[in-house]
Design a protein around this motif. Structure first.
Motif, PDB file in Angstrom:
ATOM      1  N   ARG A   1       0.840  -1.185   0.000  1.00  0.00           N
ATOM      2  CA  ARG A   1       0.000   0.000   0.000  1.00  0.00           C
ATOM      3  C   ARG A   1       0.886   1.250   0.000  1.00  0.00           C
ATOM      4  NH1 ARG A   1      -2.699  -3.643  -1.044  1.00  0.00           N
ATOM      5  NH2 ARG A   1      -4.661  -4.344  -0.075  1.00  0.00           N
ATOM      6  N   TYR A   2       0.262   2.389  -0.393  1.00  0.00           N
ATOM      7  CA  TYR A   2       0.987   3.655  -0.474  1.00  0.00           C
ATOM      8  C   TYR A   2       0.238   4.733   0.298  1.00  0.00           C
ATOM      9  CZ  TYR A   2       3.875   1.703  -4.204  1.00  0.00           C
ATOM     10  OH  TYR A   2       4.750   0.934  -4.917  1.00  0.00           O
ATOM     11  N   ASN A   3       1.014   5.571   0.972  1.00  0.00           N
ATOM     12  CA  ASN A   3       0.461   6.748   1.644  1.00  0.00           C
ATOM     13  C   ASN A   3       0.425   7.888   0.633  1.00  0.00           C
ATOM     14  OD1 ASN A   3       0.111   9.154   3.130  1.00  0.00           O
ATOM     15  ND2 ASN A   3       0.949   8.195   4.965  1.00  0.00           N
ATOM     16  N   PRO A   4      -0.749   8.364   0.241  1.00  0.00           N
ATOM     17  CA  PRO A   4      -0.801   9.394  -0.818  1.00  0.00           C
ATOM     18  C   PRO A   4      -0.186  10.720  -0.417  1.00  0.00           C
ATOM     19  CG  PRO A   4      -2.980   9.027   0.121  1.00  0.00           C
ATOM     20  CD  PRO A   4      -2.099   7.977   0.700  1.00  0.00           C
ATOM     21  N   TRP A   5      -0.253  11.088   0.876  1.00  0.00           N
ATOM     22  CA  TRP A   5       0.282  12.375   1.310  1.00  0.00           C
ATOM     23  C   TRP A   5       1.813  12.373   1.289  1.00  0.00           C
ATOM     24  CZ3 TRP A   5      -3.509  15.444   0.788  1.00  0.00           C
ATOM     25  CH2 TRP A   5      -4.795  15.042   1.125  1.00  0.00           C
ATOM     26  N   VAL A   6       2.409  11.290   1.705  1.00  0.00           N
ATOM     27  CA  VAL A   6       3.874  11.191   1.636  1.00  0.00           C
ATOM     28  C   VAL A   6       4.325  11.151   0.176  1.00  0.00           C
ATOM     29  CG1 VAL A   6       5.870   9.778   2.283  1.00  0.00           C
ATOM     30  CG2 VAL A   6       3.953  10.021   3.863  1.00  0.00           C
ATOM     31  N   THR A   7       3.519  10.514  -0.653  1.00  0.00           N
ATOM     32  CA  THR A   7       3.838  10.467  -2.081  1.00  0.00           C
ATOM     33  C   THR A   7       3.835  11.857  -2.692  1.00  0.00           C
ATOM     34  OG1 THR A   7       2.879   8.254  -2.250  1.00  0.00           O
ATOM     35  CG2 THR A   7       3.135   9.495  -4.289  1.00  0.00           C
TER      36      THR A   7
ATOM     37  N   LEU B   1       9.092  -9.704   6.937  1.00  0.00           N
ATOM     38  CA  LEU B   1       7.669  -9.813   7.244  1.00  0.00           C
ATOM     39  C   LEU B   1       7.427  -9.950   8.743  1.00  0.00           C
ATOM     40  CD1 LEU B   1       6.510 -12.240   4.407  1.00  0.00           C
ATOM     41  CD2 LEU B   1       6.189  -9.749   4.519  1.00  0.00           C
ATOM     42  N   SER B   2       6.259  -9.517   9.164  1.00  0.00           N
ATOM     43  CA  SER B   2       5.842  -9.690  10.548  1.00  0.00           C
ATOM     44  C   SER B   2       5.572 -11.171  10.829  1.00  0.00           C
ATOM     45  CB  SER B   2       4.573  -8.881  10.818  1.00  0.00           C
ATOM     46  OG  SER B   2       4.793  -7.509  10.571  1.00  0.00           O
ATOM     47  N   PRO B   3       5.672 -11.595  12.104  1.00  0.00           N
ATOM     48  CA  PRO B   3       5.380 -13.011  12.414  1.00  0.00           C
ATOM     49  C   PRO B   3       3.985 -13.435  11.964  1.00  0.00           C
ATOM     50  CG  PRO B   3       6.444 -11.933  14.272  1.00  0.00           C
ATOM     51  CD  PRO B   3       6.138 -10.864  13.266  1.00  0.00           C
ATOM     52  N   THR B   4       3.052 -12.542  12.075  1.00  0.00           N
ATOM     53  CA  THR B   4       1.705 -12.814  11.579  1.00  0.00           C
ATOM     54  C   THR B   4       1.382 -11.765  10.508  1.00  0.00           C
ATOM     55  OG1 THR B   4       0.761 -11.451  13.338  1.00  0.00           O
ATOM     56  CG2 THR B   4       0.933 -13.823  13.760  1.00  0.00           C
ATOM     57  N   VAL B   5       1.371 -12.185   9.262  1.00  0.00           N
ATOM     58  CA  VAL B   5       1.139 -11.266   8.154  1.00  0.00           C
ATOM     59  C   VAL B   5      -0.315 -10.827   8.165  1.00  0.00           C
ATOM     60  CG1 VAL B   5       1.191 -10.979   5.656  1.00  0.00           C
ATOM     61  CG2 VAL B   5       2.951 -12.329   6.802  1.00  0.00           C
ATOM     62  N   SER B   6      -0.512  -9.531   8.188  1.00  0.00           N
ATOM     63  CA  SER B   6      -1.866  -8.982   8.219  1.00  0.00           C
ATOM     64  C   SER B   6      -2.287  -8.588   6.811  1.00  0.00           C
ATOM     65  CB  SER B   6      -1.915  -7.765   9.145  1.00  0.00           C
ATOM     66  OG  SER B   6      -3.179  -7.134   9.067  1.00  0.00           O
ATOM     67  N   GLY B   7      -3.536  -8.824   6.502  1.00  0.00           N
ATOM     68  CA  GLY B   7      -4.075  -8.427   5.209  1.00  0.00           C
ATOM     69  C   GLY B   7      -4.548  -6.992   5.172  1.00  0.00           C
ATOM     70  N   HIS B   8      -4.523  -6.327   6.331  1.00  0.00           N
ATOM     71  CA  HIS B   8      -4.959  -4.937   6.427  1.00  0.00           C
ATOM     72  C   HIS B   8      -3.737  -4.047   6.642  1.00  0.00           C
ATOM     73  CE1 HIS B   8      -9.171  -6.194   6.551  1.00  0.00           C
ATOM     74  NE2 HIS B   8      -8.816  -7.113   7.443  1.00  0.00           N
ATOM     75  N   VAL B   9      -3.325  -3.379   5.618  1.00  0.00           N
ATOM     76  CA  VAL B   9      -2.185  -2.459   5.661  1.00  0.00           C
ATOM     77  C   VAL B   9      -2.697  -1.081   5.274  1.00  0.00           C
ATOM     78  CG1 VAL B   9       0.114  -1.931   4.760  1.00  0.00           C
ATOM     79  CG2 VAL B   9      -0.588  -4.322   5.067  1.00  0.00           C
ATOM     80  N   SER B  10      -2.271  -0.058   6.034  1.00  0.00           N
ATOM     81  CA  SER B  10      -2.765   1.294   5.785  1.00  0.00           C
ATOM     82  C   SER B  10      -2.239   1.818   4.450  1.00  0.00           C
ATOM     83  CB  SER B  10      -2.322   2.238   6.908  1.00  0.00           C
ATOM     84  OG  SER B  10      -0.904   2.311   6.963  1.00  0.00           O
ATOM     85  N   GLY B  11      -3.090   2.595   3.793  1.00  0.00           N
ATOM     86  CA  GLY B  11      -2.709   3.164   2.514  1.00  0.00           C
ATOM     87  C   GLY B  11      -3.647   2.717   1.399  1.00  0.00           C
ATOM     88  N   ILE B  12      -3.323   3.099   0.165  1.00  0.00           N
ATOM     89  CA  ILE B  12      -4.145   2.718  -0.987  1.00  0.00           C
ATOM     90  C   ILE B  12      -3.373   1.737  -1.862  1.00  0.00           C
ATOM     91  CG2 ILE B  12      -5.385   4.904  -0.959  1.00  0.00           C
ATOM     92  CD1 ILE B  12      -3.671   5.877  -3.209  1.00  0.00           C
ATOM     93  N   LYS B  13      -4.089   0.985  -2.658  1.00  0.00           N
ATOM     94  CA  LYS B  13      -3.478  -0.044  -3.490  1.00  0.00           C
ATOM     95  C   LYS B  13      -2.644   0.579  -4.607  1.00  0.00           C
ATOM     96  CE  LYS B  13      -7.210  -3.381  -2.714  1.00  0.00           C
ATOM     97  NZ  LYS B  13      -8.254  -4.238  -3.361  1.00  0.00           N
ATOM     98  N   PRO B  14      -1.638  -0.190  -5.090  1.00  0.00           N
ATOM     99  CA  PRO B  14      -0.782   0.369  -6.155  1.00  0.00           C
ATOM    100  C   PRO B  14      -1.555   0.761  -7.411  1.00  0.00           C
ATOM    101  CG  PRO B  14       0.241  -1.564  -5.172  1.00  0.00           C
ATOM    102  CD  PRO B  14      -1.132  -1.470  -4.607  1.00  0.00           C
TER     103      PRO B  14
END
Length: 308
Positions: free
Chosen positions: A79-85, A201-214
């Motif tokens: 995912r991407y943070n649009p403001w940092v972009t 990767l984190s020990p438990t991979v989460s499907g919810h990551v902040s940001g928008i899709k590529p």
């Protein structure tokens, strides 16, 4: 460490990114060439700002995110943070603009180009890693210091070369070759920086990551790119129009009609004089002939009869 893909869509992303870098560099070189021929400081600054948006906005930032669309981590969402972009876009344009302002005024010299290239390269490097800071995965991103240093060297050398090309190259053929070299330098800097990263990767991979899709990033990138291209095009057209009708310093230039002071009435009178048998129009009267002056008497006093 997780598996990282940089060419998810095959050769499409690197080829498209390189072409974008070449096109942005070429437009920037054209604008800088117009800046060198400008007669006033304000006109020169306007062309240098256009060049900064062309090189920093299109040639570097847009190339960066065109290539980043091919980045993927199969085991984690990306995912991407649009403001940092968007902040990375500002860094790219501002740093390139500062470098162009330094070398675009005054006499050209290698020390000036080297200093401007150093600070511009650091700024472009900050743009790249600011954009990478806006990249989110389910885990941590690490960077290899050796490759980061290599990308920094490439960025400084590429920016110094870009500034040298910008103030030295003349002619369409030379500008095209310079743009191709600049695009290759920016391309190499980007993928060297991308090669320095790894994902833990984190020990438990989460499907919810902040940001928008590529793929959703295409929407804001397209809108920003369209606004950028439209703004650059309108500014360039306005600058060329102003320079066409002025001497470059705000003084109006008399055009072809202004250089010939004849009016329509004078032109018709001239045509009638050349036509035999034509009469002047009622609105035009010939000038009266001068009346000859009578000579004055030598003696102004009246004559007196003298008695004989």
């Amino acid at each position: 460490m997780a598996e990282v893909h940089h060419f998810t869509y095959g050769a499409f992303n690197p080829i498209a990114a390189y072409l974008v870098a070449v096109l942005g560099s070429f437009l920037g070189l054209l604008a800088t060439g117009r800046a060198r021929s400008a007669r006033s400081r304000s006109r020169r600054n306007r062309w240098l700002v256009i060049a900064a948006f062309s090189i920093g906005g299109a040639g570097i930032w847009l190339m960066h995110f065109t290539a980043m669309l091919g980045f993927d981590v199969p085991q984690s969402p990306v995912r991407y943070n649009p403001w940092v972009t968007m902040a990375s876009l500002g860094l790219s344009v501002i740093t390139v603009g500062l470098g162009l302002m330094v070398v675009g005024h005054g006499r050209r010299s290698l020390p000036k180009i080297a200093v401007a290239g150093f600070f511009t390269g650091i700024g472009v490097l900050a743009m790249h890693y600011t954009g990478m800071a806006g990249l989110h995965v389910s885990g941590k991103i690490h960077f290899n210091p050796t490759l980061v240093a290599a990308s920094a060297i490439i960025a400084v050398v590429a920016c110094a070369a870009a500034l040298w090309f910008a103030v030295s190259v003349k002619g369409m053929g030379a500008m095209t070759g310079a743009a191709a070299l600049m695009g290759m330098a920016v391309f190499g800097m980007h993928y060297t920086g991308m090669a320095s990263m790894s994902v833990e990767l984190s020990p438990t991979v989460s499907g919810h990551v902040s940001g928008i899709k590529p793929l959703l990033m295409i929407v804001p990138i397209t809108l920003v790119s369209a606004a950028l291209i439209l703004g650059v095009a309108l500014s360039a057209l306005q600058a060329m129009t102003d320079e066409e009708f002025t001497f470059g310093d705000g003084v109006p230039r008399r055009g072809m009609h202004a250089e010939n002071p004849w009016s329509l009435k004078q032109a018709s009178m001239s045509a009638m004089r050349r036509t035999p048998g034509s009469r002047p129009s009622p609105g035009t009267r010939p000038s009266p002939r001068p009346v000859p002056l009578r000579p004055k008497p030598l003696i102004d006093e009246p004559l007196i009869d003298v008695p004989s």
